[in-house]
Write an enzyme that holds these catalytic residues in place. Structure first.
Site, PDB file in Angstrom:
ATOM      1  N   ASN A 278       0.720  -1.204   0.058  1.00  0.00           N
ATOM      2  CA  ASN A 278      -0.074  -0.034   0.144  1.00  0.00           C
ATOM      3  C   ASN A 278       0.839   1.296  -0.001  1.00  0.00           C
ATOM      4  O   ASN A 278       0.772   2.197   0.778  1.00  0.00           O
ATOM      5  CB  ASN A 278      -1.010  -0.041   1.170  1.00  0.00           C
ATOM      6  CG  ASN A 278      -1.963   1.162   1.117  1.00  0.00           C
ATOM      7  OD1 ASN A 278      -2.219   2.051   1.625  1.00  0.00           O
ATOM      8  ND2 ASN A 278      -2.855   1.191  -0.114  1.00  0.00           N
TER       9      ASN A 278
ATOM     10  N   ARG B 223      -2.425   4.067   7.409  1.00  0.00           N
ATOM     11  CA  ARG B 223      -3.719   4.122   8.090  1.00  0.00           C
ATOM     12  C   ARG B 223      -4.258   5.643   8.019  1.00  0.00           C
ATOM     13  O   ARG B 223      -5.315   5.547   8.885  1.00  0.00           O
ATOM     14  CB  ARG B 223      -3.249   3.819   9.646  1.00  0.00           C
ATOM     15  CG  ARG B 223      -2.873   2.079   9.506  1.00  0.00           C
ATOM     16  CD  ARG B 223      -2.499   1.611  11.042  1.00  0.00           C
ATOM     17  NE  ARG B 223      -2.445   0.238  11.233  1.00  0.00           N
ATOM     18  CZ  ARG B 223      -1.655  -0.531  11.327  1.00  0.00           C
ATOM     19  NH1 ARG B 223      -0.166   0.118  11.717  1.00  0.00           N
ATOM     20  NH2 ARG B 223      -1.472  -1.751  11.598  1.00  0.00           N
TER      21      ARG B 223
ATOM     22  N   HIS C 268       7.170   5.617   1.397  1.00  0.00           N
ATOM     23  CA  HIS C 268       7.844   4.548   0.765  1.00  0.00           C
ATOM     24  C   HIS C 268       8.657   4.776  -0.375  1.00  0.00           C
ATOM     25  O   HIS C 268       9.784   4.266  -0.334  1.00  0.00           O
ATOM     26  CB  HIS C 268       6.763   3.375   0.477  1.00  0.00           C
ATOM     27  CG  HIS C 268       5.874   2.769   1.416  1.00  0.00           C
ATOM     28  ND1 HIS C 268       4.557   3.112   1.515  1.00  0.00           N
ATOM     29  CD2 HIS C 268       6.265   2.080   2.877  1.00  0.00           C
ATOM     30  CE1 HIS C 268       4.278   2.471   2.579  1.00  0.00           C
ATOM     31  NE2 HIS C 268       4.952   1.758   3.250  1.00  0.00           N
TER      32      HIS C 268
END
Ligand code: PAF
Length: 280
Positions: free
Chosen positions: A32, A189, A37
């Site tokens: 995700n 999240r 990232h």
């Protein structure tokens, strides 16, 4: 880019690169992927000649009742982003490749001291799961360098301790937290925030910056600053788990005023549990 879920394919490719003397850099993720990232991937490309990214939602780091089943799995979109970013190998194993015997933590290496409070107090077993999977992934990839984000600051410290304790020949590199324009740290999240919660969410980072500035200036004792920050967060409708001033290397509680500190926090806002930190 090779994308594979097979350990044998991973091995073959890595062996070829090692024979050619390539420096291999590894970025473990749970997928995700967002810009945080991708910052790790960019750093990885700068640190070596071949970049391996794993996407694996690790069951052993989720407690019963946490979001393992619903954790966002977006492998095809992840694959496209990694391909565009020039990643050489995407390793997305099945659970039984990582846990061939049983889905359980490896107790042969106990969680290092730095992983025994803060997150661990609120997510018992979390670091045992992280240490287990990262050790297993390190065994499989045997990278020269591995890259982790500073957003999960305690995790980064736990991994550094593990590498030191086990004398693994791996350099650990870290990358600063990537934030939205209003300061909210990027996280998979964040999608759990409702629109009004999303507007309130930057209070966490603002509060931590304030605590860091006050600690550095010696305005009050750490315990007072922590308590004031908890109150501030509650006023903003957060339910804080902790706000804690620590030494940035050892994660020991910070005494009086200090340099080389970090303030770490975790707080729930609606359905989301946000964690963040400010290093000073
Ligand atoms: O930070 C994460 O995404 C995970 O904890 C990690 C390091 C990939 C281990 O599952």
């Amino acid at each position: 880019m090779l994308a594979s879920n097979a350990v044998s394919e991973l091995r073959a490719r890595l062996e070829a690169w090692r024979r050619q003397g390539r420096r291999i850099v590894f970025v473990p993720t749970m997928g995700n992927l967002h810009l945080g990232h991708m910052a790790l991937v960019r750093r990885a490309r700068a640190l070596g000649e071949r970049v391996v990214v794993s996407v694996f939602v690790n069951p052993t780091q989720f407690a019963p009742g946490e979001d393992y089943a619903t954790y966002p799995r977006t492998l095809e979109a992840d694959r496209r982003q990694l391909e565009q970013a020039g990643v050489d190998l995407l390793f997305a194993p099945e659970v039984n490749s990582i846990y061939p015997q049983a889905v359980s933590v490896d107790s042969s290496y106990p969680v290092p001291e730095v992983g025994r409070d803060l997150e661990e107090a609120f997510r018992p077993g979390f670091f045992a799961g992280v240490v287990t999977v990262v050790r297993r992934l390190f065994d499989l990839v045997q990278p020269d360098v591995a890259v982790f984000g500073e957003k999960d600051y305690q995790q980064l410290t736990v991994i550094r301790a593990m590498v030191r304790d086990l004398a693994l020949p791996i350099d650990i590199a870290s990358v600063a937290t990537v934030r939205e324009a209003d300061g909210l740290a990027l996280s998979s999240r964040n999608r759990y925030l409702s629109a009004p919660e999303r507007l309130r969410a930057p209070l966490l980072y603002r509060t931590l910056k304030q605590v860091a500035a006050s600690a550095q200036a010696g305005e009050a004792a750490p315990a007072e600053l922590e308590a004031a920050a908890m109150t501030e967060l509650r006023t903003g409708t957060f339910v804080p788990d902790y706000v804690s001033l620590r030494d940035a290397d050892t994660l020991q509680p910070l005494r009086a005023t200090a340099r080389n500190g970090v303030v770490l926090a975790a707080a729930r806002l609606g359905r989301a549990r946000l964690i963040d930190n400010v290093i000073f």
